[in-house]
Design an enzyme around this catalytic site. Structure first.
Site, PDB file in Angstrom:
ATOM      1  CD  GLU A 103      -2.354  -1.345   2.777  1.00  0.00           C
ATOM      2  OE1 GLU A 103      -3.448  -1.909   2.882  1.00  0.00           O
ATOM      3  OE2 GLU A 103      -1.711  -0.962   3.761  1.00  0.00           O
TER       4      GLU A 103
ATOM      5  CG  ASP B 185      -4.612  -4.231   8.618  1.00  0.00           C
ATOM      6  OD1 ASP B 185      -4.778  -5.360   8.121  1.00  0.00           O
ATOM      7  OD2 ASP B 185      -3.493  -3.791   8.922  1.00  0.00           O
TER       8      ASP B 185
HETATM    9  P1  NAD Z   1       2.488 -10.524  13.672  1.00  0.00           P
HETATM   10  O1  NAD Z   1       2.404 -11.492  12.558  1.00  0.00           O
HETATM   11  O2  NAD Z   1       3.831 -10.163  14.214  1.00  0.00           O
HETATM   12  O3  NAD Z   1       1.609 -11.042  14.922  1.00  0.00           O
HETATM   13  C1  NAD Z   1       0.302 -11.507  14.783  1.00  0.00           C
HETATM   14  C2  NAD Z   1       0.032 -12.544  15.870  1.00  0.00           C
HETATM   15  O4  NAD Z   1      -1.345 -12.953  15.777  1.00  0.00           O
HETATM   16  C3  NAD Z   1       0.880 -13.799  15.739  1.00  0.00           C
HETATM   17  O5  NAD Z   1       1.629 -14.007  16.928  1.00  0.00           O
HETATM   18  C4  NAD Z   1      -0.167 -14.911  15.509  1.00  0.00           C
HETATM   19  O6  NAD Z   1       0.205 -16.157  16.106  1.00  0.00           O
HETATM   20  C5  NAD Z   1      -1.400 -14.308  16.173  1.00  0.00           C
HETATM   21  N1  NAD Z   1      -2.664 -14.879  15.739  1.00  0.00           N
HETATM   22  C6  NAD Z   1      -3.069 -15.205  14.480  1.00  0.00           C
HETATM   23  N2  NAD Z   1      -4.324 -15.716  14.516  1.00  0.00           N
HETATM   24  C7  NAD Z   1      -4.714 -15.685  15.821  1.00  0.00           C
HETATM   25  C8  NAD Z   1      -5.899 -16.084  16.489  1.00  0.00           C
HETATM   26  N3  NAD Z   1      -6.924 -16.616  15.838  1.00  0.00           N
HETATM   27  N4  NAD Z   1      -5.968 -15.918  17.832  1.00  0.00           N
HETATM   28  C9  NAD Z   1      -4.917 -15.373  18.530  1.00  0.00           C
HETATM   29  N5  NAD Z   1      -3.766 -15.016  17.946  1.00  0.00           N
HETATM   30  C10 NAD Z   1      -3.658 -15.157  16.605  1.00  0.00           C
HETATM   31  O7  NAD Z   1       1.723  -9.215  13.154  1.00  0.00           O
HETATM   32  P2  NAD Z   1       1.751  -7.736  13.765  1.00  0.00           P
HETATM   33  O8  NAD Z   1       2.799  -6.912  13.108  1.00  0.00           O
HETATM   34  O9  NAD Z   1       1.692  -7.803  15.251  1.00  0.00           O
HETATM   35  O10 NAD Z   1       0.361  -7.215  13.191  1.00  0.00           O
HETATM   36  C11 NAD Z   1      -0.860  -7.781  13.636  1.00  0.00           C
HETATM   37  C12 NAD Z   1      -1.985  -7.305  12.754  1.00  0.00           C
HETATM   38  O11 NAD Z   1      -2.145  -5.899  12.923  1.00  0.00           O
HETATM   39  C13 NAD Z   1      -1.733  -7.524  11.265  1.00  0.00           C
HETATM   40  O12 NAD Z   1      -2.913  -7.992  10.688  1.00  0.00           O
HETATM   41  C14 NAD Z   1      -1.381  -6.157  10.740  1.00  0.00           C
HETATM   42  O13 NAD Z   1      -1.738  -6.000   9.389  1.00  0.00           O
HETATM   43  C15 NAD Z   1      -2.223  -5.293  11.652  1.00  0.00           C
HETATM   44  N6  NAD Z   1      -1.725  -3.940  11.804  1.00  0.00           N
HETATM   45  C16 NAD Z   1      -2.654  -2.957  11.866  1.00  0.00           C
HETATM   46  C17 NAD Z   1      -2.243  -1.656  12.018  1.00  0.00           C
HETATM   47  C18 NAD Z   1      -3.261  -0.588  12.119  1.00  0.00           C
HETATM   48  O14 NAD Z   1      -2.899   0.607  12.022  1.00  0.00           O
HETATM   49  N7  NAD Z   1      -4.506  -0.881  12.331  1.00  0.00           N
HETATM   50  C19 NAD Z   1      -0.875  -1.338  12.084  1.00  0.00           C
HETATM   51  C20 NAD Z   1       0.052  -2.373  12.055  1.00  0.00           C
HETATM   52  C21 NAD Z   1      -0.388  -3.683  11.921  1.00  0.00           C
END
Ligand code: NAD
Length: 342
Positions: free
Chosen positions: A46, A217
């Protein structure tokens, strides 16, 4: 990283929340557009541009939930800030770390407006890269210091406990999401999975809580059951983007939401009762990245934590770009000859 350490992580989070809140208060000044997304089966890439009329910024960011399986990060980013009056770039910076910081600062800034007063406990579901930042920001900005943690991967929870141990939190590792939300006034969902997941179902969520749902997101990626949305007052960053990317993509196009800038400016109510469920459907908006870029630019001044980059052509006569190229060709040919002679 050196800049963050020189200031202190929690101070950076508080400062960022203030920069973001200030920019949300100036909402009308900004050029706003939903981010430009290129989707694939594996993830999304993006571009997130915006301008306040003085500066222009954009972030390049990806989201690839499968990446961690092959030792890569889910989210990586960099960004640029430029002057609007000349169009010249001022700052090019990494934004992977800055995204985690600004996302956490945004979550906590929103929770300060919406969470029940006196909240002390947060359930943190999804214990990946964003989670420590979320925890630190919620404490620095909202005073929340009890954390109940859950991740489908216990190694992620163990990592989170390791990183936060000794920092003054009361930490409880839980075996289910259900267990994690017991007694929590704030529930953060921050999981990564490219599907319509149901991390929370309706029967799990009691009245009066604040949900900080930031993992869903992009299109096809949500975390909450639709019934929770129907019982909640939903707050968003920028409605046209969130309708496509947020939890509300599950709902009809006229599903009512409030934009956070309205609450900040006093133009719309936030939390109005103890029984109300407030839900921040956070997807990450360009203005938050702009605020973060502005903050880094302001704080870098006077430090040695940056390098001057030679990425803008700089002809002596601004209209003689070709002449500059020709002279550079001649001098490098000269240098090659000189080299050969040596
Ligand atoms: P990451 O991959 O480091 O961590 C995600 C965690 O979620 C992993 O540890 C995984 O095991 C866990 N997980 C997956 N499915 C699960 C479930 N059903 N129950 C419990 N845990 C589960 O990712 P991250 O960098 O921490 O990002 C997390 C999410 O946040 C991503 O989807 C990312 O796109 C989103 N994000 C959003 C914003 C925002 O501004 N809203 C900003 C950054 C990241």
């Amino acid at each position: 990283m050196r800049l963050v350490h020189s200031i202190g992580v929690e101070t950076v989070l508080k400062d960022l929340a203030r920069y973001i809140e200030d920019d949300f208060r100036s909402w009308d000044l900004f050029d706003k557009t939903p981010r430009v997304a290129a989707h694939s089966e594996d993830g999304v890439i993006e571009l997130m541009p915006t301008s306040d009329g003085v500066s222009y910024g954009f972030k390049y960011v990806n989201g690839h939930p499968k990446n961690t399986k092959s030792g890569l990060q889910t989210v990586t980013a960099f960004g640029l800030l430029a002057r609007v009056d000349t169009g010249y770039p001022e700052l090019l910076t990494e934004m992977t770390l800055l995204t985690a910081l600004r996302t956490a600062a945004t979550s906590a800034m929103v929770a300060r407006h919406l969470a029940p007063k006196g909240a002390t406990t947060m359930a943190m579901i999804g214990n990946g890269a964003q989670s420590e930042f979320q925890a630190l920001a919620m404490r620095a900005i909202c005073g929340i210091d009890r954390l109940r943690l859950y991740d489908i991967d216990p190694a992620a929870t163990a990592k989170l406990v390791r990183n936060l141990s000794g920092l003054g939190f009361d930490l409880t590792a839980c075996k289910t999401a259900q267990e994690a939300i017991v007694g929590a006034q704030v529930i953060t969902t921050c999981t990564a999975d490219k599907q319509y997941a149901t991390i929370l179902t309706d029967n799990m969520v009691g009245s009066g809580v604040h949900i900080n749902a930031i993992g869903g997101d992009c299109p096809g990626k949500t975390e909450l059951h639709g019934d929770i949305l129907r019982r909640s007052d939903v707050f968003v960053e920028y409605t046209p983007q969130t309708r496509v990317e947020g939890e509300i993509q599950q709902m009809p196009a006229d599903f009512p939401v409030t934009e956070m800038w309205q609450v900040i400016a006093g133009a719309a109510p936030g939390r109005t009762s103890d029984r109300q469920i407030t839900l921040f459907d956070g997807v990450g908006f360009a203005i938050e990245d702009f605020s973060a870029l502005r903050y880094v630019r302001d704080r870098l001044e006077g430090t040695g934590f940056f390098q001057s980059l030679d990425i803008i052509a700089d002809p002596d006569d601004p209209r003689d770009l070709f002449g500059m190229l020709t002279r550079a060709g001649a001098s490098s040919a000269g240098m090659q000859r000189d080299g050969a002679m040596l």
